[in-house]
Design a protein around this motif. Structure first.
Motif, PDB file in Angstrom:
ATOM      1  N   THR A 198       0.981   7.956  -0.417  1.00  0.00           N
ATOM      2  CA  THR A 198       0.732   6.519  -0.313  1.00  0.00           C
ATOM      3  C   THR A 198       1.682   5.776  -1.242  1.00  0.00           C
ATOM      4  N   LEU A 199       2.440   4.841  -0.676  1.00  0.00           N
ATOM      5  CA  LEU A 199       3.396   4.045  -1.439  1.00  0.00           C
ATOM      6  C   LEU A 199       2.845   2.682  -1.810  1.00  0.00           C
ATOM      7  N   ALA A 200       2.035   2.090  -0.930  1.00  0.00           N
ATOM      8  CA  ALA A 200       1.474   0.766  -1.182  1.00  0.00           C
ATOM      9  C   ALA A 200       0.292   0.547  -0.244  1.00  0.00           C
ATOM     10  N   THR A 201      -0.651  -0.282  -0.679  1.00  0.00           N
ATOM     11  CA  THR A 201      -1.786  -0.658   0.164  1.00  0.00           C
ATOM     12  C   THR A 201      -2.043  -2.153   0.032  1.00  0.00           C
ATOM     13  N   ALA A 202      -2.631  -2.707   1.062  1.00  0.00           N
ATOM     14  CA  ALA A 202      -3.087  -4.095   1.045  1.00  0.00           C
ATOM     15  C   ALA A 202      -4.382  -4.160   1.843  1.00  0.00           C
ATOM     16  N   THR A 203      -5.414  -4.758   1.277  1.00  0.00           N
ATOM     17  CA  THR A 203      -6.724  -4.799   1.922  1.00  0.00           C
ATOM     18  C   THR A 203      -7.075  -6.214   2.357  1.00  0.00           C
ATOM     19  N   ASN A 204      -7.992  -6.292   3.334  1.00  0.00           N
ATOM     20  CA  ASN A 204      -8.484  -7.582   3.839  1.00  0.00           C
ATOM     21  C   ASN A 204      -7.347  -8.501   4.288  1.00  0.00           C
ATOM     22  N   VAL A 205      -6.367  -7.916   4.947  1.00  0.00           N
ATOM     23  CA  VAL A 205      -5.268  -8.712   5.496  1.00  0.00           C
ATOM     24  C   VAL A 205      -5.739  -9.354   6.789  1.00  0.00           C
ATOM     25  N   ASP A 206      -5.781 -10.648   6.809  1.00  0.00           N
ATOM     26  CA  ASP A 206      -6.343 -11.393   7.940  1.00  0.00           C
ATOM     27  C   ASP A 206      -5.249 -11.668   8.978  1.00  0.00           C
ATOM     28  N   LEU A 207      -5.212 -10.848  10.024  1.00  0.00           N
ATOM     29  CA  LEU A 207      -4.261 -11.044  11.119  1.00  0.00           C
ATOM     30  C   LEU A 207      -4.905 -11.943  12.166  1.00  0.00           C
ATOM     31  N   GLN A 208      -4.339 -13.096  12.381  1.00  0.00           N
ATOM     32  CA  GLN A 208      -4.922 -14.106  13.244  1.00  0.00           C
ATOM     33  C   GLN A 208      -4.179 -14.213  14.565  1.00  0.00           C
ATOM     34  N   GLY A 209      -4.893 -14.697  15.572  1.00  0.00           N
ATOM     35  CA  GLY A 209      -4.301 -14.867  16.888  1.00  0.00           C
ATOM     36  C   GLY A 209      -3.302 -16.006  16.928  1.00  0.00           C
ATOM     37  N   ASN A 210      -2.512 -16.035  17.991  1.00  0.00           N
ATOM     38  CA  ASN A 210      -1.477 -17.053  18.184  1.00  0.00           C
ATOM     39  C   ASN A 210      -0.430 -17.040  17.062  1.00  0.00           C
ATOM     40  N   ARG A 211      -0.249 -15.863  16.449  1.00  0.00           N
ATOM     41  CA  ARG A 211       0.694 -15.747  15.344  1.00  0.00           C
ATOM     42  C   ARG A 211       1.583 -14.512  15.512  1.00  0.00           C
ATOM     43  N   VAL A 212       2.801 -14.639  14.997  1.00  0.00           N
ATOM     44  CA  VAL A 212       3.779 -13.559  15.011  1.00  0.00           C
ATOM     45  C   VAL A 212       4.179 -13.289  13.562  1.00  0.00           C
ATOM     46  N   TYR A 213       4.073 -12.019  13.148  1.00  0.00           N
ATOM     47  CA  TYR A 213       4.286 -11.658  11.751  1.00  0.00           C
ATOM     48  C   TYR A 213       5.415 -10.637  11.596  1.00  0.00           C
ATOM     49  N   THR A 214       6.028 -10.653  10.407  1.00  0.00           N
ATOM     50  CA  THR A 214       6.911  -9.578   9.962  1.00  0.00           C
ATOM     51  C   THR A 214       6.367  -9.034   8.653  1.00  0.00           C
ATOM     52  N   LEU A 215       6.101  -7.728   8.602  1.00  0.00           N
ATOM     53  CA  LEU A 215       5.655  -7.073   7.375  1.00  0.00           C
ATOM     54  C   LEU A 215       6.869  -6.445   6.707  1.00  0.00           C
ATOM     55  N   ILE A 216       7.126  -6.863   5.468  1.00  0.00           N
ATOM     56  CA  ILE A 216       8.316  -6.432   4.744  1.00  0.00           C
ATOM     57  C   ILE A 216       7.944  -5.405   3.682  1.00  0.00           C
ATOM     58  N   VAL A 217       8.671  -4.295   3.682  1.00  0.00           N
ATOM     59  CA  VAL A 217       8.608  -3.312   2.598  1.00  0.00           C
ATOM     60  C   VAL A 217       9.750  -3.658   1.655  1.00  0.00           C
ATOM     61  N   ARG A 218       9.429  -4.035   0.425  1.00  0.00           N
ATOM     62  CA  ARG A 218      10.438  -4.534  -0.508  1.00  0.00           C
ATOM     63  C   ARG A 218      10.311  -3.825  -1.855  1.00  0.00           C
ATOM     64  N   GLY A 219      11.369  -3.869  -2.660  1.00  0.00           N
ATOM     65  CA  GLY A 219      11.348  -3.348  -4.015  1.00  0.00           C
ATOM     66  C   GLY A 219      11.676  -1.871  -4.099  1.00  0.00           C
ATOM     67  N   PHE A 220      11.548  -1.327  -5.316  1.00  0.00           N
ATOM     68  CA  PHE A 220      11.897   0.058  -5.605  1.00  0.00           C
ATOM     69  C   PHE A 220      10.652   0.892  -5.871  1.00  0.00           C
ATOM     70  N   VAL A 221      10.626   2.102  -5.334  1.00  0.00           N
ATOM     71  CA  VAL A 221       9.568   3.049  -5.690  1.00  0.00           C
ATOM     72  C   VAL A 221       9.665   3.365  -7.174  1.00  0.00           C
ATOM     73  N   GLU A 222      10.895   3.600  -7.649  1.00  0.00           N
ATOM     74  CA  GLU A 222      11.135   3.898  -9.061  1.00  0.00           C
ATOM     75  C   GLU A 222      11.666   2.641  -9.739  1.00  0.00           C
ATOM     76  N   SER A 223      10.780   1.930 -10.448  1.00  0.00           N
ATOM     77  CA  SER A 223      11.176   0.725 -11.162  1.00  0.00           C
ATOM     78  C   SER A 223      10.288   0.548 -12.384  1.00  0.00           C
ATOM     79  N   ALA A 224      10.912   0.168 -13.500  1.00  0.00           N
ATOM     80  CA  ALA A 224      10.158  -0.072 -14.731  1.00  0.00           C
ATOM     81  C   ALA A 224       9.597  -1.487 -14.777  1.00  0.00           C
ATOM     82  N   GLU A 225      10.029  -2.339 -13.850  1.00  0.00           N
ATOM     83  CA  GLU A 225       9.578  -3.733 -13.833  1.00  0.00           C
ATOM     84  C   GLU A 225       8.597  -3.934 -12.686  1.00  0.00           C
ATOM     85  N   ASN A 226       7.403  -4.445 -13.020  1.00  0.00           N
ATOM     86  CA  ASN A 226       6.368  -4.644 -12.003  1.00  0.00           C
ATOM     87  C   ASN A 226       6.829  -5.578 -10.895  1.00  0.00           C
ATOM     88  N   SER A 227       7.626  -6.575 -11.248  1.00  0.00           N
ATOM     89  CA  SER A 227       8.067  -7.555 -10.249  1.00  0.00           C
ATOM     90  C   SER A 227       9.023  -6.958  -9.229  1.00  0.00           C
TER      91      SER A 227
END
Length: 241
Positions: A198-227
Motif C-alpha cells: 500500500t502506497l497511499a489511501t484516501a477514505t470517504n471520497v465522495d464521487l458525484q454524478g455529472n462529474r468527470v475526475y482525474t486522480l493524480i498520483v504525485r510526489g516521491f515514495v522516498e522523501s524526507a519532506e511530508n509536503s
C-alpha cells in the motif's frame, strides 16, 4: 464526448481541485456565473497541472503569450482555457527569469480538449500532453481516470473499497488511464505498488454524478519532506450543471 460549444460555455465553471491528504477531503473551485451567450472562436482547450515536487512555481508561455500571471506551484492546476489551434511552443520558466526550464512544441487541434502534466525526473522538468476523451456525464455515474506523476512509485494500481480487482492496473510513470465509469458514492481508494504494498489511501471520497475526475498520483515514495511524499489528489475536470 460533449459538444465543444457546450464545453466552452461551461468549462470555466467546472475545474475544481480536491486535495486528498491523509484521507481528508478539501475542495476549492473557480466558478463563473456569467451565463450570457458568447461566440467562441475556433480553439483547443488545455488545463495545466504542476506535478514537479521540487519546483517552486512556473510561469508558462504559449509561443510569446504568457499563460499565467502568478506562478503555478506544485500540486496546482490551471483551469481549461482556449488556445489557438496549430503548433504551439510551450515554455516553462521560473518567475522573473528568462531561462527556460523546459520547452516543447505541441499540436493543438480545433475543438479538442487536453490536459498537460508537468513532471520531474532526476531533477529535470518534463511535461506531456494528453487528449481528454470522456463520455457524456450522467447523474448516477462518475467518470474517473488515473495519472502517475510519481518518479519512484513504479507501476501503480488503484483498488476501490474492498475489491480485489483494480479499477486501474499497472499505470507507469508519465502514463494515464482511460476514463472509467463508477457508481456515485463515497469510496475508499487504495493505491498499491506492483508488489502489492500500500502506497497511499484516501477514505470517504465522495464521487458525484455529472462529474468527470482525474486522480493524480504525485510526489516521491522516498522523501524526507511530508509536503513531497507520495499522495493522491483528485481534480474535477468537468461538471454538467
Amino acid at each position: 464526448m460533449m459538444s465543444l460549444k457546450s464545453f466552452a460555455k461551461k468549462n470555466f465553471k467546472s475545474l475544481a481541485a480536491i486535495a486528498l491528504v491523509s484521507g481528508t477531503l478539501g475542495l476549492t473551485s473557480c466558478l463563473d456565473n456569467d451565463n450570457d451567450p458568447i461566440d467562441y472562436p475556433p480553439a483547443g482547450y488545455i488545463s495545466i497541472y504542476n506535478g514537479a515536487p521540487d519546483n517552486n512555481g512556473v510561469i508558462i508561455f504559449a509561443d510569446q503569450n504568457q499563460v499565467n500571471n502568478s506562478p503555478l506551484k506544485y500540486s496546482e492546476a490551471l483551469a481549461y482555457r482556449n488556445f489557438h489551434p496549430g503548433d504551439r511552443l510551450f515554455k516553462f520558466s521560473e518567475p522573473n527569469s528568462l531561462t527556460s526550464l523546459y520547452e516543447e512544441e505541441y499540436e493543438i487541434k480545433v475543438d479538442s480538449v487536453y490536459s498537460m502534466f508537468m513532471v520531474e525526473e532526476a531533477g529535470e522538468i518534463d511535461a506531456f500532453l494528453v487528449k481528454d476523451n470522456w463520455s457524456e456525464p450522467s447523474s448516477n455515474k462518475a467518470q474517473i481516470r488515473l495519472v502517475n506523476l510519481s518518479p519512484d512509485a513504479g507501476n501503480v494500481s488503484l483498488l476501490i473499497d474492498d475489491s480485489e480487482t483494480p479499477l486501474f492496473d499497472g499505470i507507469v510513470f508519465k502514463n494515464i488511464s482511460d476514463f472509467e465509469s463508477i457508481d456515485t458514492k463515497k469510496v475508499k481508494m487504495t493505491l498499491v505498488s506492483s508488489s502489492g504494498d500500500t502506497l497511499a489511501t484516501a477514505t470517504n471520497v465522495d464521487l458525484q454524478g455529472n462529474r468527470v475526475y482525474t486522480l493524480i498520483v504525485r510526489g516521491f515514495v522516498e522523501s524526507a519532506e511530508n509536503s513531497k511524499k507520495l499522495d493522491l489528489q483528485l481534480l474535477t475536470n468537468y461538471i454538467e450543471f
